[in-house]
Design a protein around this motif. Structure first.
Motif, PDB file in Angstrom:
ATOM      1  N   LYS A 175       0.835  -1.207   0.000  1.00  8.47           N
ATOM      2  CA  LYS A 175       0.000   0.000   0.000  1.00  8.47           C
ATOM      3  C   LYS A 175       0.871   1.260   0.000  1.00  8.47           C
ATOM      4  CE  LYS A 175      -3.657   2.203   2.755  1.00  8.47           C
ATOM      5  NZ  LYS A 175      -2.923   3.318   3.324  1.00  8.47           N
ATOM      6  N   LYS A 176       1.925   1.260   0.818  1.00 11.32           N
ATOM      7  CA  LYS A 176       2.815   2.424   0.884  1.00 11.32           C
ATOM      8  C   LYS A 176       3.517   2.641  -0.458  1.00 11.32           C
ATOM      9  CE  LYS A 176       3.734   2.251   5.864  1.00 11.32           C
ATOM     10  NZ  LYS A 176       4.758   2.015   6.923  1.00 11.32           N
ATOM     11  N   GLU A 177       3.919   1.557  -1.110  1.00  9.45           N
ATOM     12  CA  GLU A 177       4.592   1.676  -2.402  1.00  9.45           C
ATOM     13  C   GLU A 177       3.640   2.262  -3.446  1.00  9.45           C
ATOM     14  OE1 GLU A 177       6.307  -1.983  -3.614  1.00  9.45           O
ATOM     15  OE2 GLU A 177       7.614  -2.169  -1.872  1.00  9.45           O
ATOM     16  N   ILE A 178       2.381   1.800  -3.411  1.00  7.50           N
ATOM     17  CA  ILE A 178       1.397   2.315  -4.360  1.00  7.50           C
ATOM     18  C   ILE A 178       1.140   3.799  -4.115  1.00  7.50           C
ATOM     19  CG2 ILE A 178      -1.019   2.179  -5.110  1.00  7.50           C
ATOM     20  CD1 ILE A 178      -0.934  -0.800  -4.545  1.00  7.50           C
ATOM     21  N   GLU A 179       1.000   4.157  -2.840  1.00  7.41           N
ATOM     22  CA  GLU A 179       0.763   5.566  -2.498  1.00  7.41           C
ATOM     23  C   GLU A 179       1.932   6.439  -2.947  1.00  7.41           C
ATOM     24  OE1 GLU A 179      -2.044   5.153   1.492  1.00  7.41           O
ATOM     25  OE2 GLU A 179       0.136   5.214   1.686  1.00  7.41           O
ATOM     26  N   SER A 180       3.144   5.940  -2.761  1.00  6.42           N
ATOM     27  CA  SER A 180       4.330   6.688  -3.183  1.00  6.42           C
ATOM     28  C   SER A 180       4.339   6.861  -4.702  1.00  6.42           C
ATOM     29  CB  SER A 180       5.591   5.958  -2.722  1.00  6.42           C
ATOM     30  OG  SER A 180       6.748   6.620  -3.176  1.00  6.42           O
ATOM     31  N   THR A 193      -7.281   7.995  -9.956  1.00  2.00           N
ATOM     32  CA  THR A 193      -8.456   8.090  -9.078  1.00  2.00           C
ATOM     33  C   THR A 193      -8.989   6.702  -8.756  1.00  2.00           C
ATOM     34  OG1 THR A 193      -9.065  10.248  -9.998  1.00  2.00           O
ATOM     35  CG2 THR A 193     -10.794   9.014  -8.858  1.00  2.00           C
ATOM     36  N   ASN A 194      -9.015   5.833  -9.761  1.00  2.00           N
ATOM     37  CA  ASN A 194      -9.494   4.465  -9.547  1.00  2.00           C
ATOM     38  C   ASN A 194      -8.576   3.700  -8.597  1.00  2.00           C
ATOM     39  OD1 ASN A 194     -11.548   5.000 -11.354  1.00  2.00           O
ATOM     40  ND2 ASN A 194     -10.529   4.042 -13.100  1.00  2.00           N
ATOM     41  N   ILE A 195      -7.264   3.902  -8.760  1.00  2.00           N
ATOM     42  CA  ILE A 195      -6.308   3.237  -7.871  1.00  2.00           C
ATOM     43  C   ILE A 195      -6.485   3.738  -6.443  1.00  2.00           C
ATOM     44  CG2 ILE A 195      -3.856   2.959  -7.315  1.00  2.00           C
ATOM     45  CD1 ILE A 195      -3.275   3.068 -10.306  1.00  2.00           C
ATOM     46  N   ALA A 196      -6.734   5.031  -6.304  1.00  2.00           N
ATOM     47  CA  ALA A 196      -6.962   5.600  -4.971  1.00  2.00           C
ATOM     48  C   ALA A 196      -8.194   4.977  -4.324  1.00  2.00           C
ATOM     49  CB  ALA A 196      -7.115   7.116  -5.077  1.00  2.00           C
ATOM     50  N   ALA A 197      -9.220   4.711  -5.146  1.00  2.00           N
ATOM     51  CA  ALA A 197     -10.436   4.072  -4.623  1.00  2.00           C
ATOM     52  C   ALA A 197     -10.132   2.651  -4.150  1.00  2.00           C
ATOM     53  CB  ALA A 197     -11.521   4.048  -5.700  1.00  2.00           C
ATOM     54  N   LEU A 253      -7.262   1.670  -3.021  1.00  2.00           N
ATOM     55  CA  LEU A 253      -6.511   1.826  -1.769  1.00  2.00           C
ATOM     56  C   LEU A 253      -7.461   2.019  -0.592  1.00  2.00           C
ATOM     57  CD1 LEU A 253      -3.492   4.088  -2.776  1.00  2.00           C
ATOM     58  CD2 LEU A 253      -3.433   1.692  -2.093  1.00  2.00           C
ATOM     59  N   GLU A 254      -8.551   2.729  -0.814  1.00  2.00           N
ATOM     60  CA  GLU A 254      -9.535   2.907   0.254  1.00  2.00           C
ATOM     61  C   GLU A 254     -10.161   1.570   0.631  1.00  2.00           C
ATOM     62  OE1 GLU A 254     -12.377   5.836  -0.879  1.00  2.00           O
ATOM     63  OE2 GLU A 254     -10.953   7.502  -0.836  1.00  2.00           O
ATOM     64  N   GLN A 255     -10.421   0.731  -0.378  1.00  2.00           N
ATOM     65  CA  GLN A 255     -10.969  -0.596  -0.103  1.00  2.00           C
ATOM     66  C   GLN A 255      -9.963  -1.447   0.668  1.00  2.00           C
ATOM     67  OE1 GLN A 255     -12.097  -2.143  -3.945  1.00  2.00           O
ATOM     68  NE2 GLN A 255     -13.862  -0.808  -4.123  1.00  2.00           N
ATOM     69  N   ILE A 256      -8.684  -1.318   0.291  1.00  2.00           N
ATOM     70  CA  ILE A 256      -7.632  -2.049   1.010  1.00  2.00           C
ATOM     71  C   ILE A 256      -7.594  -1.591   2.466  1.00  2.00           C
ATOM     72  CG2 ILE A 256      -5.136  -2.377   1.205  1.00  2.00           C
ATOM     73  CD1 ILE A 256      -4.966  -2.255  -1.824  1.00  2.00           C
ATOM     74  N   GLU A 257      -7.711  -0.286   2.669  1.00  2.00           N
ATOM     75  CA  GLU A 257      -7.699   0.277   4.021  1.00  2.00           C
ATOM     76  C   GLU A 257      -8.836  -0.300   4.844  1.00  2.00           C
ATOM     77  OE1 GLU A 257      -6.168   2.357   7.080  1.00  2.00           O
ATOM     78  OE2 GLU A 257      -5.332   2.449   5.056  1.00  2.00           O
ATOM     79  N   ALA A 258     -10.005  -0.419   4.236  1.00  2.00           N
ATOM     80  CA  ALA A 258     -11.159  -0.986   4.958  1.00  2.00           C
ATOM     81  C   ALA A 258     -10.912  -2.457   5.293  1.00  2.00           C
ATOM     82  CB  ALA A 258     -12.421  -0.847   4.100  1.00  2.00           C
ATOM     83  N   SER A 259     -10.293  -3.187   4.383  1.00  2.00           N
ATOM     84  CA  SER A 259      -9.992  -4.602   4.625  1.00  2.00           C
ATOM     85  C   SER A 259      -8.941  -4.753   5.720  1.00  2.00           C
ATOM     86  CB  SER A 259      -9.505  -5.269   3.333  1.00  2.00           C
ATOM     87  OG  SER A 259     -10.501  -5.244   2.342  1.00  2.00           O
ATOM     88  N   LEU A 260      -7.964  -3.854   5.733  1.00  2.00           N
ATOM     89  CA  LEU A 260      -6.920  -3.907   6.752  1.00  2.00           C
ATOM     90  C   LEU A 260      -7.502  -3.693   8.146  1.00  2.00           C
ATOM     91  CD1 LEU A 260      -4.005  -1.910   5.056  1.00  2.00           C
ATOM     92  CD2 LEU A 260      -4.168  -4.375   5.408  1.00  2.00           C
ATOM     93  N   GLN A 261      -8.491  -2.843   8.256  1.00  2.00           N
ATOM     94  CA  GLN A 261      -9.121  -2.599   9.543  1.00  2.00           C
ATOM     95  C   GLN A 261      -9.810  -3.854  10.073  1.00  2.00           C
ATOM     96  OE1 GLN A 261     -11.666   0.815   9.079  1.00  2.00           O
ATOM     97  NE2 GLN A 261      -9.965   2.232   8.746  1.00  2.00           N
ATOM     98  N   LYS A 262     -10.283  -4.693   9.157  1.00  2.00           N
ATOM     99  CA  LYS A 262     -10.930  -5.944   9.569  1.00  2.00           C
ATOM    100  C   LYS A 262      -9.904  -6.947  10.108  1.00  2.00           C
ATOM    101  CE  LYS A 262     -14.696  -5.557   6.219  1.00  2.00           C
ATOM    102  NZ  LYS A 262     -15.352  -6.148   5.026  1.00  2.00           N
ATOM    103  N   LEU A 263      -8.652  -6.808   9.675  1.00  2.00           N
ATOM    104  CA  LEU A 263      -7.608  -7.727  10.118  1.00  2.00           C
ATOM    105  C   LEU A 263      -7.048  -7.349  11.471  1.00  2.00           C
ATOM    106  CD1 LEU A 263      -5.538  -8.303   6.843  1.00  2.00           C
ATOM    107  CD2 LEU A 263      -7.051  -9.937   7.969  1.00  2.00           C
TER     108      LEU A 263
END
Length: 223
Positions: free
Chosen positions: A135-140, A206-210, A212-222
């Motif tokens: 996720k950090k690599e993608i954001e960078s 923009t789509n990639i950012a969306a 990433l938001e889904q990944i963030e939501a999944s990470l919170q479940k973990l």
């Protein structure tokens, strides 16, 4: 070609009886129901509203309130005694004294559940760390792409401005500036094409950012 994993032909599905419908019984039922090598046959508990009893009903697995009845009606390979009751353990040993059924005590069942939970937590932690790194690599990369796009936008804007000035000067030059006007039009057209492509790339970001938001939501479940 990688070799495929196969279950040994002589590996049979082990049948399971669960005595105790509380939290541990529920965890065991869920564990064995999702494993192709085990098949829960019944759950026993005096409380018809116990969690494992409710889950057994949902999975259409037999439920009993009488231990002796369950044992006699359903021979199984293993019985997990998770009530912790000495009286229940005595009944099991008496009823199964001459049978091939293996009795797994409350303590052993608890250790099994704890070991599985610990392994699950370790695996989740490893997966979490890997995903966070990606996720950090993608954001960078997105930030770098954003800066590049801003530079491209500025350059195309400058080109269009120069092309406009060139066309004005070409018009002033009359017949001698006609060829220069053609070049200016082509520059303007190319700049517009670049702007269109930049808009498409921006939409991809923009789509990639969306995602990433889904990944963030999944990470919170973990967590």
């Amino acid at each position: 070609m990688a070799a495929e994993a196969h279950t040994p032909r002589d590996q049979k599905t082990s049948t399971i009886g669960i005595v105790g419908g509380g939290k541990v019984g529920l965890q065991l039922l869920q564990l064995f129901s999702s494993n192709s090598l085990t098949r829960p046959v019944y759950v026993v508990d005096r409380d018809p509203l116990a969690p494992a009893i409710a889950e057994a009903h949902r999975q259409k697995i037999a439920v009993y309130t009488d231990l002796t009845e369950a044992i006699q009606a359903n021979p199984v390979d293993y019985i997990f005694e998770v009530t912790g009751s000495a009286q229940v353990a005595e009944i099991l040993h008496r009823q199964l004294d001459c049978s091939d059924t293996q009795i797994i005590t409350h303590d052993m069942a608890y250790i099994l559940i704890m070991a599985i939970d610990e392994n699950h937590q370790k695996t989740s932690s490893m997966v979490l760390n890997d995903i966070l790194s990606i996720k950090k690599e993608i954001e960078s990369s997105l930030e770098a792409m954003k800066r590049t796009l801003e530079g491209i936008k500025q350059t195309t804007s400058d080109l269009r401005y120069l092309a406009l000035n060139a066309r004005i000067e070409a018009a002033r030059a009359g017949e001698h500036g006609r060829g220069f006007d053609v070049v200016a039009q082509q520059v303007d057209s190319s700049a517009q094409s670049v702007r269109d492509m930049t808009a498409e790339i921006s939409q991809v970001n923009t789509n990639i950012a969306a995602v990433l938001e889904q990944i963030e939501a999944s990470l919170q479940k973990l967590d």
